[in-house]
Design an enzyme around this catalytic site. Structure first.
Site, PDB file in Angstrom:
ATOM      1  N   ASP A  31      48.693  42.978  33.663  1.00 16.48           N
ATOM      2  CA  ASP A  31      48.694  44.251  34.220  1.00 16.48           C
ATOM      3  C   ASP A  31      50.021  44.647  33.748  1.00 16.48           C
ATOM      4  O   ASP A  31      50.887  44.094  33.449  1.00 16.48           O
ATOM      5  CB  ASP A  31      48.958  44.279  35.825  1.00 16.48           C
ATOM      6  CG  ASP A  31      48.828  45.156  36.562  1.00 16.48           C
ATOM      7  OD1 ASP A  31      49.418  46.231  36.215  1.00 16.48           O
ATOM      8  OD2 ASP A  31      47.819  45.408  37.329  1.00 16.48           O
ATOM      9  N   ALA A  80      41.474  47.565  34.463  1.00 15.32           N
ATOM     10  CA  ALA A  80      42.691  48.165  34.162  1.00 15.32           C
ATOM     11  C   ALA A  80      42.474  49.569  33.670  1.00 15.32           C
ATOM     12  O   ALA A  80      41.728  49.864  32.718  1.00 15.32           O
ATOM     13  CB  ALA A  80      43.646  47.454  33.158  1.00 15.32           C
ATOM     14  N   ALA A  81      42.906  50.680  34.572  1.00 12.45           N
ATOM     15  CA  ALA A  81      42.440  52.026  34.211  1.00 12.45           C
ATOM     16  C   ALA A  81      43.268  52.973  35.019  1.00 12.45           C
ATOM     17  O   ALA A  81      43.906  52.606  36.044  1.00 12.45           O
ATOM     18  CB  ALA A  81      41.169  52.138  34.547  1.00 12.45           C
ATOM     19  N   THR A  98      44.843  55.123  28.373  1.00 11.48           N
ATOM     20  CA  THR A  98      44.674  53.971  28.755  1.00 11.48           C
ATOM     21  C   THR A  98      43.051  53.708  29.030  1.00 11.48           C
ATOM     22  O   THR A  98      42.570  52.622  28.547  1.00 11.48           O
ATOM     23  CB  THR A  98      45.440  54.020  30.373  1.00 11.48           C
ATOM     24  OG1 THR A  98      46.617  54.103  30.239  1.00 11.48           O
ATOM     25  CG2 THR A  98      44.829  52.721  31.136  1.00 11.48           C
ATOM     26  N   THR A 130      32.965  53.502  37.116  1.00 15.98           N
ATOM     27  CA  THR A 130      32.732  54.297  38.371  1.00 15.98           C
ATOM     28  C   THR A 130      31.221  54.997  38.356  1.00 15.98           C
ATOM     29  O   THR A 130      30.796  55.253  36.933  1.00 15.98           O
ATOM     30  CB  THR A 130      33.915  55.070  38.429  1.00 15.98           C
ATOM     31  OG1 THR A 130      33.540  56.137  39.710  1.00 15.98           O
ATOM     32  CG2 THR A 130      34.060  56.162  37.464  1.00 15.98           C
ATOM     33  N   ASP A 131      30.814  55.226  39.532  1.00 18.37           N
ATOM     34  CA  ASP A 131      29.702  56.084  39.501  1.00 18.37           C
ATOM     35  C   ASP A 131      30.003  57.649  39.344  1.00 18.37           C
ATOM     36  O   ASP A 131      29.311  58.430  39.124  1.00 18.37           O
ATOM     37  CB  ASP A 131      29.139  56.091  40.922  1.00 18.37           C
ATOM     38  CG  ASP A 131      29.979  56.449  42.043  1.00 18.37           C
ATOM     39  OD1 ASP A 131      31.014  56.881  41.892  1.00 18.37           O
ATOM     40  OD2 ASP A 131      29.503  56.699  43.164  1.00 18.37           O
ATOM     41  N   GLU A 132      31.192  57.955  38.823  1.00 17.25           N
ATOM     42  CA  GLU A 132      31.703  59.256  38.935  1.00 17.25           C
ATOM     43  C   GLU A 132      31.163  59.785  37.452  1.00 17.25           C
ATOM     44  O   GLU A 132      31.090  60.983  37.104  1.00 17.25           O
ATOM     45  CB  GLU A 132      33.107  59.588  39.085  1.00 17.25           C
ATOM     46  CG  GLU A 132      33.732  59.348  40.361  1.00 17.25           C
ATOM     47  CD  GLU A 132      35.088  59.584  40.641  1.00 17.25           C
ATOM     48  OE1 GLU A 132      35.386  60.671  40.245  1.00 17.25           O
ATOM     49  OE2 GLU A 132      35.763  58.990  41.400  1.00 17.25           O
ATOM     50  N   TYR A 155      39.151  62.301  34.516  1.00 13.06           N
ATOM     51  CA  TYR A 155      38.995  60.735  34.884  1.00 13.06           C
ATOM     52  C   TYR A 155      37.653  60.410  34.323  1.00 13.06           C
ATOM     53  O   TYR A 155      37.664  59.338  33.864  1.00 13.06           O
ATOM     54  CB  TYR A 155      39.379  60.711  36.314  1.00 13.06           C
ATOM     55  CG  TYR A 155      39.013  59.214  36.931  1.00 13.06           C
ATOM     56  CD1 TYR A 155      39.504  58.004  36.250  1.00 13.06           C
ATOM     57  CD2 TYR A 155      38.355  59.408  37.802  1.00 13.06           C
ATOM     58  CE1 TYR A 155      38.857  56.928  36.760  1.00 13.06           C
ATOM     59  CE2 TYR A 155      37.251  58.200  38.374  1.00 13.06           C
ATOM     60  CZ  TYR A 155      38.011  56.976  37.739  1.00 13.06           C
ATOM     61  OH  TYR A 155      37.458  55.660  38.065  1.00 13.06           O
ATOM     62  N   LYS A 159      36.501  57.707  31.595  1.00 15.39           N
ATOM     63  CA  LYS A 159      35.661  56.282  32.094  1.00 15.39           C
ATOM     64  C   LYS A 159      34.290  56.460  31.393  1.00 15.39           C
ATOM     65  O   LYS A 159      33.888  55.251  30.875  1.00 15.39           O
ATOM     66  CB  LYS A 159      35.597  56.157  33.520  1.00 15.39           C
ATOM     67  CG  LYS A 159      36.804  55.872  34.255  1.00 15.39           C
ATOM     68  CD  LYS A 159      37.287  54.621  33.812  1.00 15.39           C
ATOM     69  CE  LYS A 159      36.644  53.393  34.255  1.00 15.39           C
ATOM     70  NZ  LYS A 159      37.160  52.032  33.981  1.00 15.39           N
ATOM     71  N   LYS A 194      45.204  57.650  47.905  1.00 17.25           N
ATOM     72  CA  LYS A 194      43.732  57.904  47.860  1.00 17.25           C
ATOM     73  C   LYS A 194      43.243  58.323  49.509  1.00 17.25           C
ATOM     74  O   LYS A 194      43.955  58.138  50.414  1.00 17.25           O
ATOM     75  CB  LYS A 194      42.992  56.695  47.577  1.00 17.25           C
ATOM     76  CG  LYS A 194      43.086  56.240  46.352  1.00 17.25           C
ATOM     77  CD  LYS A 194      42.753  57.090  45.335  1.00 17.25           C
ATOM     78  CE  LYS A 194      42.752  56.795  43.764  1.00 17.25           C
ATOM     79  NZ  LYS A 194      41.840  55.688  43.145  1.00 17.25           N
ATOM     80  N   TYR A 212      40.063  68.431  51.904  1.00 15.94           N
ATOM     81  CA  TYR A 212      39.724  69.319  50.722  1.00 15.94           C
ATOM     82  C   TYR A 212      38.608  70.019  51.277  1.00 15.94           C
ATOM     83  O   TYR A 212      37.460  69.662  51.628  1.00 15.94           O
ATOM     84  CB  TYR A 212      39.576  68.661  49.472  1.00 15.94           C
ATOM     85  CG  TYR A 212      40.519  68.228  48.577  1.00 15.94           C
ATOM     86  CD1 TYR A 212      42.099  68.322  49.048  1.00 15.94           C
ATOM     87  CD2 TYR A 212      40.513  67.218  47.460  1.00 15.94           C
ATOM     88  CE1 TYR A 212      42.948  67.584  48.489  1.00 15.94           C
ATOM     89  CE2 TYR A 212      41.443  66.653  46.880  1.00 15.94           C
ATOM     90  CZ  TYR A 212      42.701  66.720  47.342  1.00 15.94           C
ATOM     91  OH  TYR A 212      43.818  66.241  46.781  1.00 15.94           O
ATOM     92  N   ASP A 284      40.314  73.084  47.980  1.00 11.55           N
ATOM     93  CA  ASP A 284      39.823  72.111  47.472  1.00 11.55           C
ATOM     94  C   ASP A 284      40.302  71.820  45.904  1.00 11.55           C
ATOM     95  O   ASP A 284      40.754  72.484  45.243  1.00 11.55           O
ATOM     96  CB  ASP A 284      38.145  72.634  47.289  1.00 11.55           C
ATOM     97  CG  ASP A 284      37.048  71.441  46.895  1.00 11.55           C
ATOM     98  OD1 ASP A 284      37.618  70.317  47.133  1.00 11.55           O
ATOM     99  OD2 ASP A 284      35.843  71.814  47.352  1.00 11.55           O
TER     100      ASP A 284
END
Length: 345
Positions: A31, A80-81, A98, A130-132, A155, A159, A194, A212, A284
């Protein structure tokens, strides 16, 4: 196994470190200790036999080569992200460096190590995403492992790029890779920028709880300890070259999640008026994805895994943890960006 876990002082990474040690694995925790990392997250295993900490940055190729040579891991779990969407709106460069170049550097170091060891079939490079990366859903439907990528924030774009790199190293160089894409995590040791910790800590302080838009955005919520268990399951049982979507089977609108947390606090830490009176709707986030939802079929049918915690149970455990661990989150409140509105565009 001897596991090299990147980002093991972060929120999800530290949960994986703790569970891996409890399961009898050896762990090398790598890390860089950026703003969201905290070694207190792994304090309970810091003196365990088989645990080693390496203060190193995944973007540093010499450091990564040294770590692999020194520890000869059986598997890599890459967590790590840079991960906060709002921060990616304000400063996307760090996310590209990163999440993309860091992943490239780690892949190269892992490939060199794997080839030096004679390309063992048992080696694994497990990339956690991630699902994003899949973009935004309407009122119906779920993300599957075959859903087309459609990232909509710096972001999620970074990813998505890292996911593609991992698959390319698997196809081009034969590196034994496996990928997972998870839904929104919550639970103990969640860095206080978060949504869930912001709601808890602002409510405890009697400050406005920012939501938001109108809070209509929907997320699938995954308790972090369930996620750690799922990741170790995929590492041990997953099929090489496959990806697995990990969800909590707990969809909720943001506004409903906030009300659930407020109701728990009303019971555990009552005040003169309901905590929900502190809810304040704010502008938002630019490009805010409307809905995420995971189809967990592959995890269930291939690996026999399902989450063990409902959203109600997980939120209760999370709120109680924050009430019992004030010294942990107090120490983080002066870190850069905490308590400020980020990503306003």
């Amino acid at each position: 196994m001897k596991l090299l876990i990147t980002g093991g002082a972060g929120f999800i990474g530290s949960a994986v470190v703790r569970q891996a040690i409890a399961a009898g694995h050896s762990v090398v925790n790598v890390d860089a200790l950026t703003y969201a990392a905290c070694l207190d997250n792994v304090a309970q295993v810091a003196d365990a036999p088989g645990y080693t900490f390496e203060h190193a940055d995944i973007r540093d190729s010499a450091a990564m080569d040294r770590v692999f040579a020194a520890h000869t891991p059986d598997a890599v779990m890459h967590l790590a992200a840079e991960s906060h969407v709002d921060r990616s709106i304000d400063g996307p460069g760090a996310f590209l460096e990163t999440n993309i170049m860091g992943t490239y550097t780690l892949l190269q170091a892992a490939r060199t190590h794997w080839e030096t060891q004679g390309r063992p079939d048992t080696f694994r490079f497990h990339h956690i995403s991630t699902d994003e990366v899949f973009g935004s859903l309407g009122p119906k439907g779920q993300f599957t492992e075959d859903t087309a990528y459609d990232p909509r924030s710096p972001y999620s774009a970074s990813k998505a790029a890292s996911d593609h790199l991992v698959r390319a190293w698997g196809e081009t160089y034969g590196l034994p890779v496996i990928l997972t894409n998870c839904s929104n995590n919550y639970g103990p040791f969640h860095f206080p920028e978060k949504l869930v910790p912001v709601v808890i800590l602002n409510a405890l302080a009697g400050d406005a709880i920012p939501v938001y838009g109108q809070g209509e955005n929907v997320r699938d919520w995954l308790f972090v300890e369930d996620h750690a268990d799922a990741l170790l399951t995929v590492l041990e049982k997953g099929q090489l070259g496959r990806s697995y979507n990990i969800g909590g089977e707990n969809e909720a609108r943001n506004i409903d999640l906030v009300h659930m947390i407020c109701a728990i606090l009303d019971r555990l830490r009552p005040r003169d008026t309901p905590h929900a009176d502190l809810i304040t709707f704010v502008a938002d986030r630019p490009g805010h994805d409307q809905r995420y939802a995971i189809d967990p079929t592959r995890m269930q049918t291939e690996l026999g895994w399902r989450p063990s915690v409902t959203l109600e149970q997980g939120l209760e455990r999370t709120v109680r943890w924050y009430l019992d661990n004030e010294s942990w989150w107090r120490a983080l409140q002066n870190r850069d960006g905490v308590g400020k509105r980020l990503g306003a565009g």
